[in-house]
Design a protein around this motif. Structure first.
Motif, PDB file in Angstrom:
ATOM      1  N   LYS A   1      24.461  36.952  13.814  1.00 24.11           N
ATOM      2  CA  LYS A   1      23.313  36.854  12.904  1.00 24.11           C
ATOM      3  C   LYS A   1      22.051  37.435  13.539  1.00 24.11           C
ATOM      4  O   LYS A   1      21.251  38.106  12.860  1.00 24.11           O
ATOM      5  CB  LYS A   1      23.082  35.402  12.504  1.00 24.11           C
ATOM      6  CG  LYS A   1      21.979  35.264  11.457  1.00 24.11           C
ATOM      7  CD  LYS A   1      21.701  33.817  11.111  1.00 24.11           C
ATOM      8  CE  LYS A   1      20.535  33.740  10.116  1.00 24.11           C
ATOM      9  NZ  LYS A   1      20.152  32.336   9.831  1.00 24.11           N
TER      10      LYS A   1
ATOM     11  N   THR B   1      25.835  35.025   4.151  1.00 22.14           N
ATOM     12  CA  THR B   1      26.424  35.135   2.816  1.00 22.14           C
ATOM     13  C   THR B   1      27.868  35.574   3.022  1.00 22.14           C
ATOM     14  O   THR B   1      28.127  36.572   3.712  1.00 22.14           O
ATOM     15  CB  THR B   1      25.679  36.167   1.964  1.00 22.14           C
ATOM     16  OG1 THR B   1      24.316  35.776   1.840  1.00 22.14           O
ATOM     17  CG2 THR B   1      26.308  36.271   0.580  1.00 22.14           C
TER      18      THR B   1
ATOM     19  N   ASP C   1      26.488  32.940  15.450  1.00 21.67           N
ATOM     20  CA  ASP C   1      25.049  32.883  15.732  1.00 21.67           C
ATOM     21  C   ASP C   1      24.580  34.176  16.390  1.00 21.67           C
ATOM     22  O   ASP C   1      23.514  34.707  16.063  1.00 21.67           O
ATOM     23  CB  ASP C   1      24.743  31.688  16.649  1.00 21.67           C
ATOM     24  CG  ASP C   1      24.857  30.359  15.912  1.00 21.67           C
ATOM     25  OD1 ASP C   1      24.587  30.342  14.697  1.00 21.67           O
ATOM     26  OD2 ASP C   1      25.224  29.362  16.557  1.00 21.67           O
TER      27      ASP C   1
ATOM     28  N   THR D   1      28.877  29.994   6.226  1.00 23.44           N
ATOM     29  CA  THR D   1      27.583  29.831   5.555  1.00 23.44           C
ATOM     30  C   THR D   1      26.646  28.897   6.319  1.00 23.44           C
ATOM     31  O   THR D   1      25.420  29.049   6.240  1.00 23.44           O
ATOM     32  CB  THR D   1      27.780  29.314   4.125  1.00 23.44           C
ATOM     33  OG1 THR D   1      28.532  28.092   4.153  1.00 23.44           O
ATOM     34  CG2 THR D   1      28.533  30.329   3.279  1.00 23.44           C
ATOM     35  N   LYS D   2      27.207  27.957   7.086  1.00 21.80           N
ATOM     36  CA  LYS D   2      26.332  27.052   7.841  1.00 21.80           C
ATOM     37  C   LYS D   2      25.571  27.788   8.947  1.00 21.80           C
ATOM     38  O   LYS D   2      24.586  27.272   9.475  1.00 21.80           O
ATOM     39  CB  LYS D   2      27.131  25.890   8.421  1.00 21.80           C
ATOM     40  CG  LYS D   2      28.028  26.236   9.592  1.00 21.80           C
ATOM     41  CD  LYS D   2      28.773  24.991  10.081  1.00 21.80           C
ATOM     42  CE  LYS D   2      29.663  25.313  11.282  1.00 21.80           C
ATOM     43  NZ  LYS D   2      30.421  24.117  11.736  1.00 21.80           N
ATOM     44  N   HIS D   3      26.034  28.977   9.282  1.00 21.41           N
ATOM     45  CA  HIS D   3      25.331  29.803  10.258  1.00 21.41           C
ATOM     46  C   HIS D   3      24.354  30.762   9.584  1.00 21.41           C
ATOM     47  O   HIS D   3      23.807  31.657  10.242  1.00 21.41           O
ATOM     48  CB  HIS D   3      26.330  30.598  11.098  1.00 21.41           C
ATOM     49  CG  HIS D   3      27.148  29.745  12.028  1.00 21.41           C
ATOM     50  ND1 HIS D   3      26.725  29.375  13.283  1.00 21.41           N
ATOM     51  CD2 HIS D   3      28.368  29.168  11.869  1.00 21.41           C
ATOM     52  CE1 HIS D   3      27.639  28.625  13.870  1.00 21.41           C
ATOM     53  NE2 HIS D   3      28.652  28.485  13.040  1.00 21.41           N
ATOM     54  N   GLY D   4      24.185  30.612   8.278  1.00 22.88           N
ATOM     55  CA  GLY D   4      23.195  31.415   7.566  1.00 22.88           C
ATOM     56  C   GLY D   4      23.716  32.698   6.965  1.00 22.88           C
ATOM     57  O   GLY D   4      22.934  33.545   6.525  1.00 22.88           O
TER      58      GLY D   4
END
Length: 435
Positions: free
Chosen positions: A401, A427, A398, A422-425
């Motif tokens: 990101k 690719t 997090d 991927t659940k943290h946004g």
């Protein structure tokens, strides 16, 4: 026993301090006065877990010392180890044996009484014969037995490897050396570590054959990873599936950006050259060398593709610069080729490594260096993990990101699972696994 270790580099220093820890009296010699001065001051010139403490303990107990004075130490020793470098020779790829032969000449000039001369450096078949010839030519009265005793130390785990070896290989043509070498390794022999006595030439080839086979396993699973990506299979499960076969084993079946380091690249190349010289080419190893060289550059292209196919003007953060974790060794690190491919494509690269940045600055130009992974990731359009240091296994995704310009993570060591990233946004791109 009184032991002299010629060469206070990685192999010589680790071997010397471990012999001292066994109770032998060891003197480590090096021509680099700066290195000896640092060691005398308690500064260790290489990063190896546990080494600094072990050196300090044995120096304090009087079993380990350092000097540039070869003559005095050699004249008083029972066993003399040659542990100098044998880098690939420029131009033809053969092992450069000049340091080994220079050491042999110097030792011969000062040796007294029956002395066992042990080649610890990694050398091609027949080197021991030449060492013996040089020494007898330099000093015809020298009473010596020349032995081959290759090292099998993994950087990052070298002390444990030395003290708990899979095997100890000793090649000799003079039976007088058998008892001496048994005494040198007595603490391990009493613990029933396999002590394999063989001929000198066989011992020399065992070292090269072992490293070439391991390099072949790494290259094999890397090619399987490429195939997995094409057919939708998972290379980690393939590796586990074949590794459970007792005839194969699971070690060295971890897909990644290719092998590097101080041993595999130069040893595979030296074996290829030796085989060619003896009109017995090793085609498998020739292919391994070629495939591995090409793979490192291909990993740079993989990063570029993951970043959308164009990185010109974009910032790429590279985590891990050394060829493996728990070392500061940059020799033939995959990170060198990956970064070169990125900078050639116009990327702005920032690198971070827990231990290797000082050495990296001598071999990687045109990048900036960060103080931690998050500093490296600031404003980055892609983040690449090249070396699997433990501190990279639990990054705060997090936080990353929020720092990055574009949340793209390229994991060249497969230390994460796609879902958790991927659940943290992000690719996410890895090696040989369906995304």
């Amino acid at each position: 026993m009184k032991i002299t270790m010629i060469g206070a580099g990685y192999v010589g220093l680790v071997s010397g301090v471990c012999f001292a820890d066994f109770g032998h009296e060891v003197v480590c010699i090096d021509k680099d006065a700066g290195k000896i001065e640092a060691l005398l001051a308690g500064r260790i010139p290489i990063f190896e877990p546990g080494l600094e403490q072990l050196v300090a303990e044995n120096v304090k107990d009087g079993r380990l010392s350092f000097t540039t004075d070869l003559a005095t130490s050699v004249s008083q020793s029972d066993v003399i180890f040659i542990a100098v470098g044998t880098p690939s020779r420029r131009g033809d790829g053969h092992a450069d044996l000049s340091y080994v032969y220079d050491a042999a000449r110097e030792i011969a000039a000062h040796v007294t009484g029956f002395t066992v001369i042990v080649t610890k450096s990694t050398v091609p078949v027949g080197t021991g014969d030449e060492v013996e010839r040089i020494m007898r030519e330099t000093n015809p009265d020298a009473d010596i037995a020349v032995v081959s005793n290759p090292e099998f130390l993994r950087e990052g785990a070298a002390i444990d490897d030395f003290k708990r070896p899979d095997r100890i290989v000793i090649g000799l043509n003079d039976e007088r050396a058998r008892g001496v070498m048994t005494e040198v390794y007595r603490p391990l022999y009493l613990n029933q570590s396999p002590l394999l006595f063989t001929t000198r030439r066989t011992s020399e080839l065992i070292k090269y054959a072992g490293n070439a086979f391991l390099a072949m396993k790494i290259t094999f699973i890397n090619e399987m990873a490429d195939l997995c990506e094409k057919v939708g299979a998972n290379v980690q499960e393939v590796a586990r599936g074949i590794g459970l076969d007792g005839r194969i084993g699971g070690k060295f079946l971890h897909a990644g950006p290719g092998y590097g380091g101080s041993c595999f690249p130069k040893d595979t190349l030296a074996l290829v050259k030796t085989a060619q010289d003896h009109d017995s080419p090793v085609r498998l190893i020739e292919t391994v060398v070629s495939v591995n060289d090409n793979r490192k550059r291909a990993m740079g292209r993989k990063v570029i593709a993951a970043a959308g196919g164009d990185v010109r003007g974009k910032k790429v953060a590279v985590l891990g610069l050394t060829f493996k974790p728990n070392t500061d060794d940059m020799r033939d690190s995959p990170a060198i080729a990956v970064i070169q491919a990125l900078t050639d494509a116009g990327a702005i690269v920032t690198g971070y490594d827990p231990e290797g940045m000082d050495n990296a600055k001598h071999v990687i130009d045109g990048i900036t260096y960060a103080g931690n992974p998050y500093q490296a990731a600031e404003g980055a359009d892609a983040l690449v993990i090249v070396t699997e240091w433990n501190e990279f296994r639990a990054l705060n995704l997090d936080r990353l990101k929020t720092l990055m310009n574009t949340p793209i993570l390229v994991d060249l060591r497969n230390i994460y699972q796609s879902g958790e990233v991927t659940k943290h946004g992000f690719t996410y791109t890895s090696i040989g696994r369906p995304e």
